[in-house]
Design a protein around this motif. Sequence first.
Motif, PDB file in Angstrom:
ATOM      1  N   HIS A  16       0.826  -1.202   0.000  1.00 17.64           N
ATOM      2  CA  HIS A  16       0.000   0.000   0.000  1.00 17.64           C
ATOM      3  C   HIS A  16       0.857   1.248   0.000  1.00 17.64           C
ATOM      4  O   HIS A  16       1.952   1.255   0.573  1.00 17.64           O
ATOM      5  CB  HIS A  16      -0.892   0.043   1.250  1.00 17.64           C
ATOM      6  N   GLU A  17       0.289   2.305  -0.580  1.00 21.54           N
ATOM      7  CA  GLU A  17       0.937   3.620  -0.472  1.00 21.54           C
ATOM      8  C   GLU A  17       0.514   4.231   0.845  1.00 21.54           C
ATOM      9  O   GLU A  17      -0.644   4.107   1.256  1.00 21.54           O
ATOM     10  CB  GLU A  17       0.482   4.522  -1.624  1.00 21.54           C
ATOM     11  N   CYS A  18       1.468   4.870   1.502  1.00 27.36           N
ATOM     12  CA  CYS A  18       1.123   5.493   2.776  1.00 27.36           C
ATOM     13  C   CYS A  18       2.114   6.621   3.041  1.00 27.36           C
ATOM     14  O   CYS A  18       2.989   6.887   2.219  1.00 27.36           O
ATOM     15  CB  CYS A  18       1.206   4.465   3.902  1.00 27.36           C
ATOM     16  N   LYS A  24       5.821  10.151   1.416  1.00 27.29           N
ATOM     17  CA  LYS A  24       5.089   9.097   0.709  1.00 27.29           C
ATOM     18  C   LYS A  24       6.005   7.914   0.444  1.00 27.29           C
ATOM     19  O   LYS A  24       7.098   8.059  -0.133  1.00 27.29           O
ATOM     20  CB  LYS A  24       4.618   9.672  -0.638  1.00 27.29           C
ATOM     21  N   THR A  26       5.867   3.258  -0.225  1.00 26.72           N
ATOM     22  CA  THR A  26       5.034   2.066  -0.389  1.00 26.72           C
ATOM     23  C   THR A  26       5.546   1.025   0.588  1.00 26.72           C
ATOM     24  O   THR A  26       6.749   0.736   0.642  1.00 26.72           O
ATOM     25  CB  THR A  26       5.146   1.525  -1.831  1.00 26.72           C
ATOM     26  N   ILE A  60       2.818   6.294  10.894  1.00 29.43           N
ATOM     27  CA  ILE A  60       2.389   5.985   9.529  1.00 29.43           C
ATOM     28  C   ILE A  60       0.938   6.411   9.388  1.00 29.43           C
ATOM     29  O   ILE A  60       0.105   6.135  10.253  1.00 29.43           O
ATOM     30  CB  ILE A  60       2.517   4.472   9.239  1.00 29.43           C
ATOM     31  N   GLU A  61       0.652   7.090   8.268  1.00 33.33           N
ATOM     32  CA  GLU A  61      -0.735   7.439   7.966  1.00 33.33           C
ATOM     33  C   GLU A  61      -1.170   6.517   6.848  1.00 33.33           C
ATOM     34  O   GLU A  61      -0.620   6.578   5.750  1.00 33.33           O
ATOM     35  CB  GLU A  61      -0.780   8.872   7.444  1.00 33.33           C
ATOM     36  N   TRP A  62      -2.139   5.661   7.126  1.00 30.34           N
ATOM     37  CA  TRP A  62      -2.601   4.731   6.105  1.00 30.34           C
ATOM     38  C   TRP A  62      -4.054   4.395   6.365  1.00 30.34           C
ATOM     39  O   TRP A  62      -4.458   4.243   7.517  1.00 30.34           O
ATOM     40  CB  TRP A  62      -1.748   3.444   6.127  1.00 30.34           C
ATOM     41  N   SER A  63      -4.813   4.316   5.288  1.00 34.56           N
ATOM     42  CA  SER A  63      -6.212   3.902   5.389  1.00 34.56           C
ATOM     43  C   SER A  63      -6.994   4.810   6.352  1.00 34.56           C
ATOM     44  O   SER A  63      -7.772   4.346   7.178  1.00 34.56           O
ATOM     45  CB  SER A  63      -6.272   2.444   5.865  1.00 34.56           C
ATOM     46  N   ASN A  64      -6.764   6.121   6.240  1.00 30.83           N
ATOM     47  CA  ASN A  64      -7.457   7.105   7.080  1.00 30.83           C
ATOM     48  C   ASN A  64      -7.246   6.898   8.571  1.00 30.83           C
ATOM     49  O   ASN A  64      -8.100   7.223   9.372  1.00 30.83           O
ATOM     50  CB  ASN A  64      -8.971   7.095   6.796  1.00 30.83           C
ATOM     51  N   TRP A  66      -4.108   6.577  11.898  1.00 33.66           N
ATOM     52  CA  TRP A  66      -2.725   6.768  12.328  1.00 33.66           C
ATOM     53  C   TRP A  66      -2.219   5.474  12.935  1.00 33.66           C
ATOM     54  O   TRP A  66      -2.937   4.782  13.649  1.00 33.66           O
ATOM     55  CB  TRP A  66      -2.662   7.860  13.395  1.00 33.66           C
ATOM     56  N   TRP A  67      -0.954   5.146  12.654  1.00 36.17           N
ATOM     57  CA  TRP A  67      -0.331   3.949  13.186  1.00 36.17           C
ATOM     58  C   TRP A  67       1.021   4.303  13.768  1.00 36.17           C
ATOM     59  O   TRP A  67       1.692   5.210  13.295  1.00 36.17           O
ATOM     60  CB  TRP A  67      -0.156   2.909  12.066  1.00 36.17           C
TER      61      TRP A  67
END
Lengths: 299, 180
Positions: A16-18, A24, A26, A60-64, A66-67
């Motif tokens: 995924h791109e994140c 940015k 992958t 990490i910002e992914w899939s709306n 925060w991680w």
Amino acid sequence: MSREFERYFKNTLNRHECLLNGEKVTLVFQDHSQSNNKDLSDDKYVIAPNSIPIKTGDYIEWSNSWWMIFTEEFKTIQTHQQAKMKEANKIIKWIVDGDGNISNGGKGWPAYAISQTLYTMGVNVTTYIPVVDSKVMLFLQDNEESRSIKMGRRLFVGGRVYETQYINSFSRPGVISFLLDEVAIGPYDNIELGIADYYSEVELKEEDKSSTSNYLIMGELNPRISRTYRYEPEGFSATEWLLDHTSNESPAHINGFDESGVQLKFKDDNRFVGETVTVIARAEDGTYVSKNIVVALKF
Amino acid sequence: MAVQGSRGRKARKAPNKGIMQFTKWKQAAIEKMLADDELMKLLTYTTKDWKSRSDVSEEARYDLLDKNIFQYKFIDPIADKQESFVSMGLAYFAPQEGFRQFSDDYIMGYFYLYILCSRHIRSTHQGDRADLIASRLYDILQSSRGIGMGELRMETQGEIWADNNSHGGYFLGFQVVDFK
């Protein structure tokens, strides 16, 4: 990077791109288990080529969402790198400097918060009164702003206020964990914004609605007896200074004045404590500007 | 309780006596508290500049009941805000009797006022909040009339702390004497 890993990384379904710390990239996200970690938290593995710098505490910002990178691994066969990430379930905001600036440029820092209210109701019922008593563990990225959270610092987590009572920056380098004890919400906390100790005393004071002009008198609102204070006009030049008081005797002497301000020396007498004194200045255009002050104790 | 007298008329209801007056005494105390402007400000405003804030409206004074003022010792709501409280109790009412002293007429007991403030709001510009609340309560109750016979008199006083010291304050014990 080995050829097998290259092939995997290019073709796997879960790449995924994140945004990694805002940049940015992958990455490959791998579920921790099919059963989604027994509903406690959505932990995942992050798999990446060695060329991408990933370390504990990175966001990490992914899939709306925060991680937070929670654990790194020192791989013995260094074909690629793998880390574990947790979903940040709360954004924590606090004031980071003397100018009222909020953490992370106003956005707050994503954090992983977990209740530590175990085997108890989170309320301590004493002889006189029941008091809030829940406990929370908080994980934040180890950075300059999170390091400014010292012992006793109050933070909002989920609409309730907690006091920092344990700080651990060694167990997991890159992440600081805090143990927080619930305390009562106070008059200086901003409940809407979720920021504790947001207001200063001056900001909370009621507006002086009697003044309709732009002329103001600046100075201490709660002067202590026996001390000297300076009051200055703002937006105008003062030609005259007066003191209005309710008691027979004035609580202060005027100790020298000019158009830029007046010095008031408050008498060392306890009887004046609690009295309201009105400092009045006459502007060059003839209007009178006033300020109500209430005398405070010596100590 | 209506009773048929010998002449066929109902006797007057017996007056409240002794501990039947507990409600009346507590009402009298609360009436005096709600009439004291400074006490109302101390309980309503939690900042150091409580004295410079505006007078507490009548509506807001009534709002303090069962929130910051209680008619029994325990303070009901879970304290999740930094606040001050006044609660009360009545105890040890017994006939005024001692060695070779008997009383057909009087009982004596104590009216306790409990003051508790969140530690974080105790400091104010005019002094410690619990001290100031105690001062107001003493002013309106000491030597006052309407609770028991004659003048109310403070007999005992001490400090109280709760919850590992998150809240602290005082208790004031006033002696109450009245007909049995």
